[in-house]
Design an enzyme around this catalytic site. Structure first.
Site, PDB file in Angstrom:
ATOM      1  N   HIS A  88       0.884  -1.172   0.000  1.00 40.83           N
ATOM      2  CA  HIS A  88       0.000   0.000   0.000  1.00 40.83           C
ATOM      3  C   HIS A  88       0.920   1.220   0.000  1.00 40.83           C
ATOM      4  O   HIS A  88       1.982   1.187   0.628  1.00 40.83           O
ATOM      5  CB  HIS A  88      -0.823   0.112   1.280  1.00 40.83           C
TER       6      HIS A  88
ATOM      7  N   ASP B 213       2.201   2.027   3.403  1.00 43.78           N
ATOM      8  CA  ASP B 213       3.122   1.087   4.079  1.00 43.78           C
ATOM      9  C   ASP B 213       4.538   1.626   4.042  1.00 43.78           C
ATOM     10  O   ASP B 213       5.383   1.249   4.851  1.00 43.78           O
ATOM     11  CB  ASP B 213       3.203  -0.268   3.350  1.00 43.78           C
TER      12      ASP B 213
HETATM   13  C1  XUL Z   1      -7.316  -6.633   4.513  1.00 41.65           C
HETATM   14  C2  XUL Z   1      -6.580  -7.017   3.282  1.00 41.65           C
HETATM   15  C3  XUL Z   1      -5.763  -5.936   2.656  1.00 41.65           C
HETATM   16  C4  XUL Z   1      -5.719  -6.000   1.160  1.00 41.65           C
HETATM   17  C5  XUL Z   1      -5.002  -4.850   0.524  1.00 41.65           C
HETATM   18  O1  XUL Z   1      -8.050  -7.656   5.079  1.00 41.65           O
HETATM   19  O2  XUL Z   1      -6.634  -8.142   2.857  1.00 41.65           O
HETATM   20  O3  XUL Z   1      -4.490  -6.006   3.202  1.00 41.65           O
HETATM   21  O4  XUL Z   1      -5.110  -7.169   0.722  1.00 41.65           O
HETATM   22  O5  XUL Z   1      -5.478  -3.621   0.923  1.00 41.65           O
END
Ligand code: XUL
Ligand code: CO
Length: 450
Positions: A103, A106
């Site tokens: 993300h 992150d």
């Molecule tokens: C949350 C989840 C996230 C997504 C990306 O449950 O799975 O980490 O994979 O935003």
């Protein structure tokens, strides 16, 4: 890069099945071993999730973090963000994975404005780009965190606050530019807070119209900048909101079709999310596969005894066999997909070495699942059993249903005078217990000789 030793650990090797005790070596995952016509690494395209592996402190709703990491001594957040990139790329190399996912948030701390945040983030992206060039490691997907910051308290693309919606769009724009720059294979949208806490204060239709508009804007902008990453939506039924719009694969496909987005998106499916929706992981993959919407997979597992999303590393051979069986049937995980470990070690398993061990177990359990699934396909056990079960549709009245010539009148003409005993005789036992035992036998037998 490849001879650095920030983690104080040797590269993980394939050691085979000599020893029963699992350590820091692969028992089954042998990257270049060819199974069913492709190497193991090409079937699985493992990815490491930045947010768990490098950011997660192993908190739970009742306790603080327990993780000990080799970069814990950094105090300046920007120095830490830059250093983590080096730790991350050494981690991928030591483990032998070729993909990673992140993300935007992150990677680096936020500034006061989006302009400042983008500037800080871009310094980290520069470092990632350099490391990608040095190592050849690729971005399976990136995404935007539109759920962590307080501003997204009531959603992003479904927020009732237009200022927040605009901010989300602006944040997405920069994330798509990053995807283009780093050569992302996919781009993921997980609607962390795109749902509602309570329907009485929610305009469900307006919220869904808004987020669909945002997705169309993303499609248009990707076209404008020449970004060819596959767009993916990741379903999850609840948590953090009490109801999320992308509930499961079927609901998400219906949403995409309703808003004319199905040509531009596929799905990123996750094991623990499937369980929260009351499904198996295999069910979600099957639904997407049959609809031509299988994009990529977040590899983790849930726990029968805990009701929330625990993101456990996969260790359940029955589940990985089922997943790999579906993937073999599909000929691969989507056009650009992989198995991203959206998973974290348990809070009690807190050393830096446990991070490697947990990934090794996940990779090995998938490699073992691939071996079993390949044997099942080779023998056609499931294919034959299913073909036999539906064989009454291959001829006679069944065939008229499948070729579209049957009508209610023709079915009536066929059925009106059939005695009950003949109908009972037309049904067959599926010997389901034996099917399950046969799957057990495939697991024991295949892995016993691996
Ligand atoms: C949350 C989840 C996230 C997504 C990306 O449950 O799975 O980490 O994979 O935003
Ligand atoms: Co996920």
């Amino acid at each position: 890069m490849s001879d650095s030793n920030l983690w104080n650990i040797d590269p993980i090797q394939f050691v085979g099945t000599e020893k029963l005790e699992q350590g820091l070596g692969f028992r089954y995952y042998d990257a270049d071993r060819v199974v069913a016509g492709k190497t193991m690494k090409d079937w699985m395209r493992f990815g490491v999730a930045y947010w768990h592996t490098f950011d997660q402190r192993l908190v739970d709703p009742f306790g603080e973090g327990t993780a000990t990491r080799p970069f814990d001594s950094y105090t300046d957040p920007i120095d830490l963000a830059l250093a983590k990139v080096d730790y991350a790329f050494e981690f991928y190399q030591k483990l032998g994975v070729e993909y990673f996912c992140f993300h935007d948030r992150d990677l680096a701390p936020e500034g006061d404005t989006l302009r400042e945040t983008n500037k800080i983030l871009d310094r980290v992206i520069d470092r990632i780009e350099e490391r990608q060039k040095e190592t050849g490691i690729k971005l399976l997907w990136n995404t935007s965190s539109l759920f962590t910051n307080r501003r997204f308290v009531s959603g992003a693309g479904t927020s009732p606050f237009a200022e927040v919606y605009a901010y989300a769009g602006a944040q997405l724009k920069h994330s798509l530019e990053i995807a283009k720059r780093l050569g992302a294979e996919n781009y993921v949208f997980w609607g962390g807070r795109e749902g509602y806490e309570n329907l009485w204060n929610t305009d469900l239709k307006r919220e869904q119209d808004h987020i669909a508009r945002l997705f169309h804007m993303c499609v248009d902008y990707a076209k404008e900048i020449g970004l060819d990453a596959q767009f993916l939506i990741e379903p999850k039924p609840k948590e953090p909101t009490s109801h999320q719009y992308d509930f499961d694969a079927a609901t998400t496909i219906a949403f995409l079709q309703t808003y004319d987005l199905d040509k531009h998106f596929k799905l990123n499916l996750e094991g623990n999310h499937a369980n929260l929706a009351g499904h198996t992981y295999q069910h979600e993959i099957r639904v997407a596969r049959e609809a031509g919407m299988l994009g990529s997979l977040d590899a983790n597992q849930g726990d029968k005894l805990i009701g929330w999303d625990i993101d456990e590393f996969p260790s359940d051979i029955y589940e990985t066999t089922a997943v790999m069986w579906e993937i073999l049937a599909a000929g691969g995980i989507g056009p650009h997909g992989g198995l991203n470990f959206d998973a974290k070690p348990r809070r009690t398993s807190f050393t830096a070495e446990d991070l490697f061990r947990a990934h090794v177990v996940g990779m090995d359990t998938y490699a073992a699942g691939l071996l079993v699934a390949a044997k099942l396909h080779e023998d056609g056990y499931i294919e034959n059993l299913v073909a036999d079960r539906y064989s009454s549709f291959d001829s006679g009245i069944g065939k008229t249903v499948e070729d579209g010539t049957a009508t209610l009148a023709s079915l009536e003409e066929h059925a009106l005078d059939i005695p009950q005993a003949d109908l009972v005789a037309a049904t067959k036992s599926d010997h389901l217990e034996c099917v399950k035992a046969t799957l057990n036998n495939y697991i024991f037998d295949t892995l016993g000789r691996a």
